[in-house]
Each structure stands twice: as C-alpha cells, then as structure tokens.
Design an enzyme around this catalytic site. Structure first.
Site, mmCIF file in Angstrom:
data_model
loop_
_atom_site.group_PDB
_atom_site.id
_atom_site.type_symbol
_atom_site.label_atom_id
_atom_site.label_comp_id
_atom_site.label_asym_id
_atom_site.label_seq_id
_atom_site.Cartn_x
_atom_site.Cartn_y
_atom_site.Cartn_z
ATOM 1 N N CYS A 1 -4.103 -13.884 -3.431
ATOM 2 C CA CYS A 1 -3.829 -14.494 -2.120
ATOM 3 C C CYS A 1 -4.266 -15.957 -2.128
ATOM 4 O O CYS A 1 -4.511 -16.555 -1.087
ATOM 5 C CB CYS A 1 -4.473 -13.708 -0.994
ATOM 6 S SG CYS A 1 -6.233 -13.488 -1.156
ATOM 7 N N ARG B 1 0.843 -1.202 0.000
ATOM 8 C CA ARG B 1 0.000 0.000 0.000
ATOM 9 C C ARG B 1 0.875 1.248 0.000
ATOM 10 O O ARG B 1 0.626 2.205 -0.737
ATOM 11 C CB ARG B 1 -0.906 0.005 1.238
ATOM 12 C CG ARG B 1 -2.065 -0.964 1.144
ATOM 13 C CD ARG B 1 -3.067 -0.744 2.256
ATOM 14 N NE ARG B 1 -2.595 -1.184 3.553
ATOM 15 C CZ ARG B 1 -2.903 -2.372 4.103
ATOM 16 N NH1 ARG B 1 -3.678 -3.215 3.450
ATOM 17 N NH2 ARG B 1 -2.453 -2.701 5.292
ATOM 18 N N PHE C 1 -11.969 -4.169 -5.530
ATOM 19 C CA PHE C 1 -11.955 -4.990 -4.303
ATOM 20 C C PHE C 1 -11.360 -4.179 -3.141
ATOM 21 O O PHE C 1 -10.446 -4.616 -2.454
ATOM 22 C CB PHE C 1 -11.132 -6.268 -4.508
ATOM 23 C CG PHE C 1 -11.483 -7.035 -5.753
ATOM 24 C CD1 PHE C 1 -12.544 -7.926 -5.753
ATOM 25 C CD2 PHE C 1 -10.759 -6.849 -6.924
ATOM 26 C CE1 PHE C 1 -12.871 -8.634 -6.888
ATOM 27 C CE2 PHE C 1 -11.081 -7.558 -8.074
ATOM 28 C CZ PHE C 1 -12.137 -8.454 -8.068
ATOM 29 N N ASN D 1 -20.014 -5.044 -8.904
ATOM 30 C CA ASN D 1 -19.238 -6.249 -9.149
ATOM 31 C C ASN D 1 -18.055 -5.839 -10.029
ATOM 32 O O ASN D 1 -18.237 -5.264 -11.091
ATOM 33 C CB ASN D 1 -20.115 -7.276 -9.865
ATOM 34 C CG ASN D 1 -19.368 -8.560 -10.142
ATOM 35 O OD1 ASN D 1 -18.245 -8.548 -10.650
ATOM 36 N ND2 ASN D 1 -19.996 -9.669 -9.806
ATOM 37 N N ALA D 2 -16.862 -6.137 -9.557
ATOM 38 C CA ALA D 2 -15.656 -5.672 -10.253
ATOM 39 C C ALA D 2 -15.612 -6.149 -11.708
ATOM 40 O O ALA D 2 -15.187 -5.401 -12.602
ATOM 41 C CB ALA D 2 -14.420 -6.153 -9.513
ATOM 42 N N ASP E 1 -6.666 -6.319 -5.847
ATOM 43 C CA ASP E 1 -6.363 -7.139 -4.667
ATOM 44 C C ASP E 1 -7.617 -7.931 -4.299
ATOM 45 O O ASP E 1 -8.271 -7.658 -3.297
ATOM 46 C CB ASP E 1 -5.916 -6.236 -3.504
ATOM 47 C CG ASP E 1 -5.590 -7.035 -2.252
ATOM 48 O OD1 ASP E 1 -5.205 -8.212 -2.384
ATOM 49 O OD2 ASP E 1 -5.736 -6.492 -1.146
ATOM 50 N N ASP F 1 -16.234 -1.971 -4.529
ATOM 51 C CA ASP F 1 -16.440 -3.210 -3.783
ATOM 52 C C ASP F 1 -17.903 -3.601 -3.941
ATOM 53 O O ASP F 1 -18.757 -2.750 -4.154
ATOM 54 C CB ASP F 1 -16.103 -3.030 -2.293
ATOM 55 C CG ASP F 1 -15.748 -4.345 -1.610
ATOM 56 O OD1 ASP F 1 -14.566 -4.580 -1.343
ATOM 57 O OD2 ASP F 1 -16.672 -5.152 -1.364
HETATM 58 N N1 SAH Z 1 -7.748 -4.649 -0.941
HETATM 59 C C1 SAH Z 1 -8.245 -4.812 0.401
HETATM 60 C C2 SAH Z 1 -8.654 -6.231 0.716
HETATM 61 C C3 SAH Z 1 -9.632 -6.856 -0.257
HETATM 62 S S1 SAH Z 1 -10.611 -8.110 0.486
HETATM 63 C C4 SAH Z 1 -7.215 -4.297 1.411
HETATM 64 O O1 SAH Z 1 -6.017 -4.225 1.128
HETATM 65 O O2 SAH Z 1 -7.616 -4.002 2.532
HETATM 66 C C5 SAH Z 1 -11.656 -8.573 -0.791
HETATM 67 C C6 SAH Z 1 -12.817 -7.616 -1.013
HETATM 68 O O3 SAH Z 1 -13.368 -7.947 -2.283
HETATM 69 C C7 SAH Z 1 -13.988 -7.744 -0.031
HETATM 70 O O4 SAH Z 1 -14.250 -6.491 0.515
HETATM 71 C C8 SAH Z 1 -15.177 -8.237 -0.885
HETATM 72 O O5 SAH Z 1 -16.403 -7.615 -0.513
HETATM 73 C C9 SAH Z 1 -14.774 -7.780 -2.256
HETATM 74 N N2 SAH Z 1 -15.311 -8.563 -3.398
HETATM 75 C C10 SAH Z 1 -15.340 -9.903 -3.543
HETATM 76 N N3 SAH Z 1 -15.794 -10.241 -4.768
HETATM 77 C C11 SAH Z 1 -16.047 -9.079 -5.427
HETATM 78 C C12 SAH Z 1 -16.526 -8.756 -6.735
HETATM 79 N N4 SAH Z 1 -16.802 -9.695 -7.617
HETATM 80 N N5 SAH Z 1 -16.641 -7.444 -7.049
HETATM 81 C C13 SAH Z 1 -16.339 -6.470 -6.170
HETATM 82 N N6 SAH Z 1 -15.884 -6.721 -4.926
HETATM 83 C C14 SAH Z 1 -15.741 -7.997 -4.538
#
Ligand code: SAH
Length: 357
Positions: free
Chosen positions: A328, A202, A219, A267-268, A288, A240
């Site tokens: 991850c 980060r 995400f 949705n991403a 991420d 998110d």
């Molecule tokens: N980047 C963050 C951690 C990500 S955790 C950090 O460094 O703190 C994963 C996240 O992805 C969660 O908040 C979950 O709600 C989101 N997520 C999971 N599938 C998704 C999708 N298809 N589209 C958007 N968000 C999603």
C-alpha cells in the site's frame, strides 16, 4: 468566486486530470475556500471546482457545466456512486472513492446502517452542510461520523478531528463480508474503522485457499484475511507484532465460531526466518504489510523490505501453493513491485506463475 488558470492548468482538465496545482493558477482574487468558477486567461469558462487556497492542489474539478452545486447535486453524485456498488456481498464497503467517483476529496464508507465520511480538502469542508444533507438523503444512515483525522488535512490548513455529524454511531459495529463476521471500530480503528480496500481480495483469496491445507497470514491486524482463509484451510497461522490487534482478531474468530486460527505475536521478518529454518510449508500465504515506503526518500529501503518478506514467503510456500502479496506504498509503482517480485522469485529458486494483478 472566480479563479483564472494558465493554459497548462486548463490543459490538465482537458486531458482528464481533475487537479490544478498552485503553479497553474494565474489569478485568485478571493482567497477563501469554496466552490469557484474557473476560467482560462482569455476568459473562457472551464468549469466549477473545489478551491483550496492553502494547498498545493488548488483546484479539484467538480463539473464542466454551470449548474447549481447544492445538496441535491451532491446527493445525485453519491447515489450514482452507490449504484455502481450494487450487489456487493458485504455490509461494509466504500460507497464514494473521492476522485474515482467524480467526488474529489470526499470519502464515504458504509458500515451497516452507519456512515463514516472524510472531507479531505478545504474547498469541500466549506460545503460540509450540503454534503451532510446529501449523505442523509442518498444513504439514509442512522448516523454519520466524520473521521477528519487524516494527515492529508494538514496540507489543506484543516484541523484534525473526529466528530459525530448526525444521529449516532457506536464504537463497535459488526460487519458481515461474504459470510464472515468481523468487528469494525469507526471511532478509533485504522482509516475509517477497518481496511475496506482489501475486501474483494479477502473474498477471492478465501475461496482460493486449499481445502484442508495450511495458511499463513502475516501482518494480520484484526485477522480479516485469516478469517476468510480459515473457512477452507485446516489451520491458519495469523501473525502480527501487536498483541492488541491479535486480541481483536481472536474476538472476531470467536464471533464466527472459528477455532483453527493460531494467533501469534511476532515480528514477521523474524518469524519467516524461523519458519524457513524449521522447514515449515504453507499452501496459502497472505502478505499485506503496512506501507514500507512512507516517502519517496526511503523507496530503496522499502523495496528491499518487500523483497525480503516476499522472498522468504516464497521459500516457505508449498509446491503449487498460492502467495497473495500486496503493497500500500503509494511511492512503489506497480512496475517496481512486479520487478521486485521477479527478483525475489529468481533468488528463491522457485518457479512462480504471476497471476493477474
Ligand atoms: N492485513 C490487514 C491489515 C494489515 S495492517 C487487513 O487486511 O485487515 C498492518 C499490520 O501490520 C498492523 O496490524 C501492524 O501491527 C502489523 N505490523 C507492522 N509491522 C510488523 C512486523 N514487522 N511484523 C509483524 N506485524 C507487523
């Protein structure tokens, strides 16, 4: 307590691997978890280990010596691990990273003056008192919370629990990471309350963000990348699918007086398609996602998922832009991930310069 291991088991320790599996344990007369003395079949002493009678991972090496393993021993190892992290520009970080710090199955995270720990094996659980004393002595925390609700504990025959083991630990703790503030939730947040594993990344990507440019954080969860991006970028789109996560992100932005992040519930996968259609471009993109491959069985589908988001991200990356991408998924090796990225780069028609992983 003593345990005998096969030649193959002994060889693993000799080669430097800290684990011996069930199949390489020859004799285990007393099936109670704890610290055991391990010998080979001929009776040669090999070392002391944490013993988990119900787990596939039976032995976790603690020491090749015969010293007394008590609270002082644990506190010394914790202090050595803490010293390795001197100079970190954050108030929250992982102090002890289990096997990586020669403290198998023990995770200790620091959130300001509070400690959140995880005891992840039956052997370790049996010396809980010594470990807690050691944490108090080595780190002098105002409180210790045990986030023993990790699924791994099931394989050890251990209960899932979140318990306060010492002092007090609040529901929300304010963290500062390279000048960026955010709120962590030790009792209820993901992992031990925040994603500490991406701390250095980060900070790195925050500094590499183009000044005055556009950034995209997919995400985003509580926006921890977005907050760092927002310091240099003119605007950040933080995405998110969870409204609750975004609300926490917005709270974090407010805490920092940051107002150039647009929190977007989507949705991403869909949003990337939409951004591409609208020909939008970003100078910095952060990917991420959660682990797409939770098991080996869905590896292929997971890699296809990674490829799709990376390919689409490459398509909306501005010329000269930076894509920070991560996975991850334990089952996706570095080689597989890198090959997937090469594939995506080829299909995107963009020339990508792969930075240092
Ligand atoms: N980047 C963050 C951690 C990500 S955790 C950090 O460094 O703190 C994963 C996240 O992805 C969660 O908040 C979950 O709600 C989101 N997520 C999971 N599938 C998704 C999708 N298809 N589209 C958007 N968000 C999603």
């Amino acid at each position: 307590m003593t345990v005998k291991v096969t030649a193959r088991g002994a060889e693993r320790w000799k080669q430097g691997h800290p684990w011996i599996y069930r199949s390489d344990v020859a004799e285990e007369p007393d099936k109670t978890p704890g610290i055991v003395q391990a010998f080979d079949r001929k009776g040669k002493f090999l070392g002391q280990a944490l013993y988990s009678p119900k787990s596939e991972i039976r032995l976790r090496l603690l020491s090749r010596g015969n010293e007394r393993i008590d609270d002082f021993w644990w506190s010394h190892r914790i202090l050595v691990a803490a010293r390795r992290r001197n100079g970190i520009t954050a108030t929250a970080w992982r102090v002890v990273h289990a096997e990586g710090d020669a403290l198998p199955s023990l995770v200790i995270d620091k959130y300001g003056p509070f400690v959140v720990a995880q005891l992840l094996s039956a052997g370790l659980e049996s010396v809980r008192r010594d470990v807690l004393e050691a944490i108090k002595y080595a780190l002098e925390p105002e409180g210790i919370l045990l986030r023993n609700d990790s699924a791994i504990r099931r394989y050890e025959g251990l209960a899932s629990e979140v318990v306060l083991a010492h002092g007090q630990v609040p529901q929300v703790v304010e963290i500062v990471e390279d000048g960026v503030k955010y709120l962590a939730a030790p009792w209820s947040g993901q992992k031990t309350g925040a994603f500490l594993d991406q701390r250095e990344n980060r900070i790195l990507i925050g500094h590499q963000t183009k000044t005055g440019g556009r950034a995209l954080d997919l995400f985003t969860y509580h926006g921890s990348f977005a907050l760092h991006l927002a310091r240099n970028a003119k605007e950040v789109l933080a995405v998110d699918q969870s409204a609750e996560a975004l609300a926490r992100g917005a709270e974090n932005a407010k805490l920092n007086g940051i107002s150039n992040i647009k929190w977007t519930e989507a949705n991403a996968f869909d949003l990337l398609r939409e951004l591409e259609r609208r020909r939008e471009q970003f100078d910095t993109i952060v990917l991420d996602p959660p682990a797409f491959a939770k098991t080996k069985a869905n590896l292929e589908r997971a890699v296809a998922g990674y490829k799709e988001i990376n390919l689409r991200a490459m398509k909306v990356l501005a010329p000269g832009g930076v894509l920070f991408t991560s996975s991850c998924s334990y089952h996706v090796s570095r080689d597989v991930f890198t090959a997937m990225l090469s594939d995506a780069a080829r299909d995107s028609g963009r020339r990508m310069d792969f930075g240092k992983p």
